[in-house]
Design a protein around this motif. Structure first.
Motif, PDB file in Angstrom:
ATOM      1  N   ALA A  43       0.874  -1.181   0.000  1.00 24.51           N
ATOM      2  CA  ALA A  43       0.000   0.000   0.000  1.00 24.51           C
ATOM      3  C   ALA A  43       0.909   1.228   0.000  1.00 24.51           C
ATOM      4  O   ALA A  43       1.635   1.466   0.960  1.00 24.51           O
ATOM      5  CB  ALA A  43      -0.907  -0.013   1.225  1.00 24.51           C
ATOM      6  N   LYS A  45       0.244   4.583  -0.441  1.00 20.38           N
ATOM      7  CA  LYS A  45      -0.258   5.948  -0.231  1.00 20.38           C
ATOM      8  C   LYS A  45       0.760   6.780   0.539  1.00 20.38           C
ATOM      9  O   LYS A  45       1.382   6.264   1.480  1.00 20.38           O
ATOM     10  CB  LYS A  45      -1.605   5.943   0.483  1.00 20.38           C
ATOM     11  N   ASN A  66      -4.760   4.238  -3.002  1.00 15.22           N
ATOM     12  CA  ASN A  66      -6.160   4.438  -2.634  1.00 15.22           C
ATOM     13  C   ASN A  66      -6.643   5.865  -2.857  1.00 15.22           C
ATOM     14  O   ASN A  66      -7.745   6.201  -2.461  1.00 15.22           O
ATOM     15  CB  ASN A  66      -6.427   3.979  -1.202  1.00 15.22           C
ATOM     16  N   ILE A  88      -7.300   0.482  -4.236  1.00 14.09           N
ATOM     17  CA  ILE A  88      -7.794  -0.071  -2.969  1.00 14.09           C
ATOM     18  C   ILE A  88      -8.554   0.959  -2.143  1.00 14.09           C
ATOM     19  O   ILE A  88      -8.865   0.725  -0.986  1.00 14.09           O
ATOM     20  CB  ILE A  88      -6.639  -0.676  -2.127  1.00 14.09           C
ATOM     21  N   MET A 170     -12.864  -8.300  -0.525  1.00 19.91           N
ATOM     22  CA  MET A 170     -11.875  -7.484   0.173  1.00 19.91           C
ATOM     23  C   MET A 170     -12.537  -6.879   1.392  1.00 19.91           C
ATOM     24  O   MET A 170     -13.742  -6.586   1.378  1.00 19.91           O
ATOM     25  CB  MET A 170     -11.402  -6.381  -0.780  1.00 19.91           C
ATOM     26  N   ILE A 172     -11.547  -4.068   4.909  1.00 14.68           N
ATOM     27  CA  ILE A 172     -10.652  -3.333   5.803  1.00 14.68           C
ATOM     28  C   ILE A 172     -11.035  -3.756   7.212  1.00 14.68           C
ATOM     29  O   ILE A 172     -12.196  -3.629   7.611  1.00 14.68           O
ATOM     30  CB  ILE A 172     -10.810  -1.814   5.606  1.00 14.68           C
ATOM     31  N   MET A 220      -3.547  -5.815   7.252  1.00 14.00           N
ATOM     32  CA  MET A 220      -2.673  -4.663   7.054  1.00 14.00           C
ATOM     33  C   MET A 220      -1.467  -4.832   7.992  1.00 14.00           C
ATOM     34  O   MET A 220      -1.283  -5.884   8.588  1.00 14.00           O
ATOM     35  CB  MET A 220      -3.430  -3.369   7.323  1.00 14.00           C
ATOM     36  N   SER A 221      -0.667  -3.773   8.111  1.00 13.48           N
ATOM     37  CA  SER A 221       0.596  -3.903   8.856  1.00 13.48           C
ATOM     38  C   SER A 221       0.433  -4.533  10.237  1.00 13.48           C
ATOM     39  O   SER A 221       1.236  -5.363  10.645  1.00 13.48           O
ATOM     40  CB  SER A 221       1.261  -2.529   9.009  1.00 13.48           C
ATOM     41  N   VAL A 237      -0.051  -4.124   2.791  1.00 13.67           N
ATOM     42  CA  VAL A 237       0.856  -3.648   3.828  1.00 13.67           C
ATOM     43  C   VAL A 237       1.554  -2.367   3.384  1.00 13.67           C
ATOM     44  O   VAL A 237       2.104  -2.305   2.279  1.00 13.67           O
ATOM     45  CB  VAL A 237       1.899  -4.743   4.154  1.00 13.67           C
ATOM     46  N   GLY A 238       1.489  -1.359   4.228  1.00 11.48           N
ATOM     47  CA  GLY A 238       2.153  -0.098   3.934  1.00 11.48           C
ATOM     48  C   GLY A 238       3.217   0.230   4.962  1.00 11.48           C
ATOM     49  O   GLY A 238       4.420   0.055   4.737  1.00 11.48           O
ATOM     50  N   ALA A 239       2.776   0.681   6.126  1.00  8.46           N
ATOM     51  CA  ALA A 239       3.692   1.207   7.140  1.00  8.46           C
ATOM     52  C   ALA A 239       4.774   0.213   7.551  1.00  8.46           C
ATOM     53  O   ALA A 239       5.914   0.611   7.799  1.00  8.46           O
ATOM     54  CB  ALA A 239       2.883   1.653   8.364  1.00  8.46           C
ATOM     55  N   ARG A 245       3.623   6.648   8.357  1.00  6.90           N
ATOM     56  CA  ARG A 245       3.323   7.842   7.559  1.00  6.90           C
ATOM     57  C   ARG A 245       3.400   9.082   8.445  1.00  6.90           C
ATOM     58  O   ARG A 245       2.928   9.059   9.582  1.00  6.90           O
ATOM     59  CB  ARG A 245       1.933   7.722   6.926  1.00  6.90           C
ATOM     60  N   ALA A 251      -7.533   5.086   6.038  1.00 10.51           N
ATOM     61  CA  ALA A 251      -7.736   4.079   5.001  1.00 10.51           C
ATOM     62  C   ALA A 251      -8.991   4.394   4.196  1.00 10.51           C
ATOM     63  O   ALA A 251      -9.225   3.814   3.172  1.00 10.51           O
ATOM     64  CB  ALA A 251      -7.843   2.688   5.632  1.00 10.51           C
TER      65      ALA A 251
END
Ligand SMILES: *Cc1c(COP(=O)(O)O)cnc(C)c1O
Length: 256
Positions: A43, A45, A66, A88, A170, A172, A220-221, A237-239, A245, A251
């Protein structure tokens, strides 16, 4: 050969963290009896294109944006590295035209009128699109996604749109430190996917090819290993890879 500028900067642990997340997700999949059956979608963003280039140049392909503005702004800078980009986030109907040329999969179909809009545009473009239906399993008012009760009706609509290739569901996860409650939501999504695949959702015909509705995008993370234990085929997964961030980016986007 990646360009010099695509190398991770000294001290930049992004590739180490990606390797760690990938290994943990795979371990969780193996422990659940599904070795090799989970992918990591990054992810991206708020992550600048030059940071995303580092992971793409290292061979990772699957990313997700997203926000339309960010997707469009980074697309040119990443194109030569051939990302597989999923959308997403919550997508406004009037942004469909801008997004479709840039994505392989849209993970956030949650309403029949929106699905119709996608179908119409895809007819014009004469192409198909992989989609996931987003389900709100937590019941939180702040989250988009169709309710589990509304899912059969939405799936009946989607089944009627021949340009949309339904690949799965999907969600969240619940935003809570109570990991058991988070996990219960992921379990709900898996049960819905299994019933859909087996023709057990009222009025929704089993897909012609059950093998085509397989995906469960969840985790997610903070909870991806739990999600994999509950059957996730894709974790977003982002962070955990790019670092926290600076501005906590929600999200969710405001309503369509
Ligand atoms: C940002 C985002 C993620 C990843 O969240 P992290 O906590 O950074 O791992 C996953 N899914 C969606 C829809 C997101 O917007």
């Amino acid at each position: 050969m990646p360009a010099e500028s695509d190398r991770a900067a000294p001290g930049d642990a992004v590739l180490d963290r990606l390797a760690d997340v990938t290994a943990r997700a795979e371990q969780a999949a193996a422990a659940a009896g599904r070795p090799g059956q989970v992918r990591v979608l990054l992810a991206t963003k708020t992550v600048p294109a030059e940071r995303i280039r580092v992971v793409l140049a290292a061979g990772h392909r699957l990313i997700g944006e997203n926000r339309v503005q960010e997707l469009v702004a980074k697309a040119d800078d990443l194109a030569d590295l051939d990302p597989r980009t999923h959308f997403i986030g919550h997508l406004q109907a009037n942004k469909v035209n801008a997004v479709l040329p840039l994505v392989r999969c849209l993970e956030t179909v949650d309403d029949a009128a929106f699905a119709r809009r996608l179908q119409d545009r895809l007819e014009v473009l004469d192409r198909t699109l992989d989609v996931l239906v987003q389900v709100n399993v937590s019941g939180e008012a702040s989250k988009s996604g169709v309710t589990p009760e509304g899912l059969p009706a939405l799936l009946r609509a989607v089944a009627g749109f021949d340009r949309l290739r339904l690949r799965g569901l999907m969600t969240i996860g619940l935003n809570s430190p109570d990991l058991e409650a988070v996990r219960a939501g992921y379990r709900t999504l898996r049960v819905l996917r299994d019933r859909l695949r087996d023709g057990g959702l009222p009025g929704v015909p089993a897909p012609v090819d059950p093998a085509s509705v397989t995906e469960l995008s969840m985790g997610m993370s903070g909870d991806y290993e739990l999600a994999v234990a509950e059957g996730a085929t894709e974790v977003r997964v982002g962070a955990a890879v790019f670092g926290a961030r600076a501005q906590p980016a929600p999200a969710e986007q405001p309503g369509r």
